[in-house]
Scaffold this motif. Structure first.
Motif, PDB file in Angstrom:
ATOM      1  N   PHE A   1      23.508 -39.159  36.155  1.00  0.00           N
ATOM      2  CA  PHE A   1      22.469 -40.166  35.951  1.00  0.00           C
ATOM      3  C   PHE A   1      21.556 -40.237  37.177  1.00  0.00           C
ATOM      4  CE2 PHE A   1      21.272 -44.599  36.923  1.00  0.00           C
ATOM      5  CZ  PHE A   1      20.334 -44.799  35.923  1.00  0.00           C
ATOM      6  N   HIS A   2      22.151 -40.303  38.358  1.00  0.00           N
ATOM      7  CA  HIS A   2      21.354 -40.410  39.587  1.00  0.00           C
ATOM      8  C   HIS A   2      20.589 -39.122  39.896  1.00  0.00           C
ATOM      9  CE1 HIS A   2      22.341 -44.466  40.708  1.00  0.00           C
ATOM     10  NE2 HIS A   2      23.592 -44.236  40.370  1.00  0.00           N
ATOM     11  N   LYS A   3      21.045 -38.004  39.393  1.00  0.00           N
ATOM     12  CA  LYS A   3      20.309 -36.736  39.546  1.00  0.00           C
ATOM     13  C   LYS A   3      19.161 -36.646  38.541  1.00  0.00           C
ATOM     14  CE  LYS A   3      24.003 -33.720  41.239  1.00  0.00           C
ATOM     15  NZ  LYS A   3      24.809 -32.523  40.912  1.00  0.00           N
ATOM     16  N   GLY A   4      19.117 -37.582  37.588  1.00  0.00           N
ATOM     17  CA  GLY A   4      18.054 -37.579  36.593  1.00  0.00           C
ATOM     18  C   GLY A   4      18.343 -36.725  35.376  1.00  0.00           C
ATOM     19  N   LEU A   5      19.575 -36.241  35.241  1.00  0.00           N
ATOM     20  CA  LEU A   5      19.918 -35.403  34.088  1.00  0.00           C
ATOM     21  C   LEU A   5      20.395 -36.219  32.891  1.00  0.00           C
ATOM     22  CD1 LEU A   5      21.659 -32.527  36.030  1.00  0.00           C
ATOM     23  CD2 LEU A   5      19.492 -32.408  34.804  1.00  0.00           C
ATOM     24  N   LEU A   6      20.850 -37.436  33.151  1.00  0.00           N
ATOM     25  CA  LEU A   6      21.259 -38.339  32.076  1.00  0.00           C
ATOM     26  C   LEU A   6      20.509 -39.653  32.203  1.00  0.00           C
ATOM     27  CD1 LEU A   6      25.176 -38.010  32.073  1.00  0.00           C
ATOM     28  CD2 LEU A   6      23.552 -36.952  30.494  1.00  0.00           C
ATOM     29  N   ARG A   7      20.262 -40.295  31.064  1.00  0.00           N
ATOM     30  CA  ARG A   7      19.794 -41.677  31.061  1.00  0.00           C
ATOM     31  C   ARG A   7      20.938 -42.490  30.457  1.00  0.00           C
ATOM     32  NH1 ARG A   7      15.505 -39.646  28.512  1.00  0.00           N
ATOM     33  NH2 ARG A   7      15.986 -38.878  26.464  1.00  0.00           N
ATOM     34  N   ARG A   8      20.960 -43.749  30.747  1.00  0.00           N
ATOM     35  CA  ARG A   8      22.041 -44.581  30.221  1.00  0.00           C
ATOM     36  C   ARG A   8      21.509 -45.942  29.818  1.00  0.00           C
ATOM     37  NH1 ARG A   8      25.375 -45.475  35.856  1.00  0.00           N
ATOM     38  NH2 ARG A   8      23.907 -46.928  36.798  1.00  0.00           N
TER      39      ARG A   8
ATOM     40  N   SER B   1      25.629 -30.698  22.800  1.00  0.00           N
ATOM     41  CA  SER B   1      26.169 -30.252  21.511  1.00  0.00           C
ATOM     42  C   SER B   1      26.186 -31.368  20.483  1.00  0.00           C
ATOM     43  CB  SER B   1      27.588 -29.700  21.682  1.00  0.00           C
ATOM     44  OG  SER B   1      27.584 -28.565  22.505  1.00  0.00           O
ATOM     45  N   TRP B   2      26.559 -32.558  20.918  1.00  0.00           N
ATOM     46  CA  TRP B   2      26.646 -33.678  19.988  1.00  0.00           C
ATOM     47  C   TRP B   2      25.276 -34.149  19.539  1.00  0.00           C
ATOM     48  CZ3 TRP B   2      30.659 -36.717  23.377  1.00  0.00           C
ATOM     49  CH2 TRP B   2      31.913 -36.096  23.270  1.00  0.00           C
ATOM     50  N   GLY B   3      24.271 -34.011  20.391  1.00  0.00           N
ATOM     51  CA  GLY B   3      22.918 -34.423  20.013  1.00  0.00           C
ATOM     52  C   GLY B   3      22.757 -35.914  19.790  1.00  0.00           C
ATOM     53  N   ARG B   4      23.595 -36.697  20.452  1.00  0.00           N
ATOM     54  CA  ARG B   4      23.524 -38.156  20.314  1.00  0.00           C
ATOM     55  C   ARG B   4      24.067 -38.779  21.592  1.00  0.00           C
ATOM     56  NH1 ARG B   4      28.582 -39.863  20.145  1.00  0.00           N
ATOM     57  NH2 ARG B   4      30.212 -38.577  19.228  1.00  0.00           N
ATOM     58  N   PRO B   5      23.709 -40.025  21.857  1.00  0.00           N
ATOM     59  CA  PRO B   5      24.281 -40.710  23.013  1.00  0.00           C
ATOM     60  C   PRO B   5      25.788 -40.895  22.840  1.00  0.00           C
ATOM     61  CG  PRO B   5      22.361 -41.886  22.176  1.00  0.00           C
ATOM     62  CD  PRO B   5      22.705 -40.835  21.167  1.00  0.00           C
ATOM     63  N   ALA B   6      26.507 -40.945  23.949  1.00  0.00           N
ATOM     64  CA  ALA B   6      27.959 -41.122  23.888  1.00  0.00           C
ATOM     65  C   ALA B   6      28.447 -41.906  25.106  1.00  0.00           C
ATOM     66  CB  ALA B   6      28.650 -39.762  23.848  1.00  0.00           C
ATOM     67  N   THR B   7      29.579 -42.556  24.929  1.00  0.00           N
ATOM     68  CA  THR B   7      30.205 -43.288  26.028  1.00  0.00           C
ATOM     69  C   THR B   7      31.079 -42.337  26.841  1.00  0.00           C
ATOM     70  OG1 THR B   7      32.168 -43.846  24.744  1.00  0.00           O
ATOM     71  CG2 THR B   7      30.308 -45.412  24.647  1.00  0.00           C
ATOM     72  N   VAL B   8      31.409 -42.772  28.036  1.00  0.00           N
ATOM     73  CA  VAL B   8      32.325 -41.998  28.874  1.00  0.00           C
ATOM     74  C   VAL B   8      33.659 -41.836  28.145  1.00  0.00           C
ATOM     75  CG1 VAL B   8      33.650 -42.031  31.033  1.00  0.00           C
ATOM     76  CG2 VAL B   8      31.216 -42.582  31.045  1.00  0.00           C
ATOM     77  N   ARG B   9      34.115 -42.870  27.445  1.00  0.00           N
ATOM     78  CA  ARG B   9      35.387 -42.800  26.716  1.00  0.00           C
ATOM     79  C   ARG B   9      35.369 -41.654  25.701  1.00  0.00           C
ATOM     80  NH1 ARG B   9      39.910 -42.661  27.633  1.00  0.00           N
ATOM     81  NH2 ARG B   9      39.705 -44.544  28.862  1.00  0.00           N
TER      82      ARG B   9
ATOM     83  N   PRO C   1      21.345 -36.970  27.481  1.00  0.00           N
ATOM     84  CA  PRO C   1      20.574 -36.095  28.371  1.00  0.00           C
ATOM     85  C   PRO C   1      19.104 -36.480  28.408  1.00  0.00           C
ATOM     86  CG  PRO C   1      21.970 -34.806  26.899  1.00  0.00           C
ATOM     87  CD  PRO C   1      21.998 -36.230  26.398  1.00  0.00           C
ATOM     88  N   THR C   2      18.489 -36.283  29.567  1.00  0.00           N
ATOM     89  CA  THR C   2      17.060 -36.551  29.706  1.00  0.00           C
ATOM     90  C   THR C   2      16.230 -35.346  29.292  1.00  0.00           C
ATOM     91  OG1 THR C   2      17.114 -35.826  32.010  1.00  0.00           O
ATOM     92  CG2 THR C   2      17.362 -38.197  31.587  1.00  0.00           C
ATOM     93  N   ARG C   3      16.865 -34.188  29.180  1.00  0.00           N
ATOM     94  CA  ARG C   3      16.165 -32.968  28.773  1.00  0.00           C
ATOM     95  C   ARG C   3      17.110 -32.117  27.940  1.00  0.00           C
ATOM     96  NH1 ARG C   3      15.161 -30.489  34.617  1.00  0.00           N
ATOM     97  NH2 ARG C   3      13.265 -29.905  33.555  1.00  0.00           N
ATOM     98  N   SER C   4      16.542 -31.213  27.190  1.00  0.00           N
ATOM     99  CA  SER C   4      17.356 -30.331  26.346  1.00  0.00           C
ATOM    100  C   SER C   4      18.058 -29.283  27.199  1.00  0.00           C
ATOM    101  CB  SER C   4      16.466 -29.630  25.317  1.00  0.00           C
ATOM    102  OG  SER C   4      15.613 -28.699  25.975  1.00  0.00           O
TER     103      SER C   4
ATOM    104  N   ILE D   1      30.495 -31.957  30.781  1.00  0.00           N
ATOM    105  CA  ILE D   1      29.963 -33.220  30.257  1.00  0.00           C
ATOM    106  C   ILE D   1      28.615 -32.982  29.576  1.00  0.00           C
ATOM    107  CG2 ILE D   1      29.017 -35.472  30.925  1.00  0.00           C
ATOM    108  CD1 ILE D   1      31.231 -35.496  33.156  1.00  0.00           C
ATOM    109  N   MET D   2      27.726 -32.258  30.263  1.00  0.00           N
ATOM    110  CA  MET D   2      26.409 -31.987  29.685  1.00  0.00           C
ATOM    111  C   MET D   2      26.543 -31.178  28.403  1.00  0.00           C
ATOM    112  SD  MET D   2      24.217 -33.614  31.506  1.00  0.00           S
ATOM    113  CE  MET D   2      22.721 -32.961  30.776  1.00  0.00           C
ATOM    114  N   ASP D   3      27.455 -30.203  28.377  1.00  0.00           N
ATOM    115  CA  ASP D   3      27.645 -29.382  27.187  1.00  0.00           C
ATOM    116  C   ASP D   3      28.007 -30.235  25.979  1.00  0.00           C
ATOM    117  OD1 ASP D   3      27.922 -26.770  25.824  1.00  0.00           O
ATOM    118  OD2 ASP D   3      30.025 -27.388  25.668  1.00  0.00           O
TER     119      ASP D   3
END
Length: 127
Positions: free
Chosen positions: A50-57, A17-25, A68-71, A11-13
């Motif tokens: 999200f709860h680990k702090g690796l994603l924001r939503r 790679s996309w460099g943009r926000p995305a939906t779960v779908r 992602p919250t970080r590169s 998921i993180m990859d």
């Protein structure tokens, strides 16, 4: 920081790679090109990230949009710092690490070290 699980990493990859926000779908549709995964499985793992702090939503209409919250590089650096932190002899651990990386990676490390200004080093690191 602990390493990502297999699906977390996939998921993180994609998001890195996309460099943009995305939906779960969007993530599910892309992952399903390789192997079948349930939407709810990917949604649960995205929520965990999200709860680990690796994603924001952010909510867009009825769906969460994740980013992602970080590169990828920042995440990798945190893993490397944690791995180094468990060593009793950091200098030796660093020497062994440098022995294992390619000449190109060694040169990249030299350039990174040269690019630091003395003020960016902690007192124990200044030579």
């Amino acid at each position: 920081m602990r390493r990502l699980g297999e699906l977390e990493a996939e998921i993180m990859d994609r998001l890195w790679s996309w460099g943009r926000p995305a939906t779960v779908r969007e993530v599910v549709d892309d992952l399903n090109r390789k192997r079948p995964l349930a939407y709810t499985t990917v949604m649960t793992v995205a929520d965990i990230l999200f709860h680990k702090g690796l994603l924001r939503r952010e909510k867009e209409r009825r769906a969460w949009v994740y980013e992602p919250t970080r590169s990828r590089e920042s995440y990798t650096a945190a893993l490397m710092a944690d791995a180094l932190g468990v060593s009793v002899d950091r200098s030796s651990a660093l020497a062994h690490f440098v022995e294992r990386i390619s000449p190109d990676e060694q040169e990249a490390l030299r350039q990174a070290l040269r690019s630091l200004t003395p003020g960016e080093l902690t007192p124990g690191e200044q030579g």
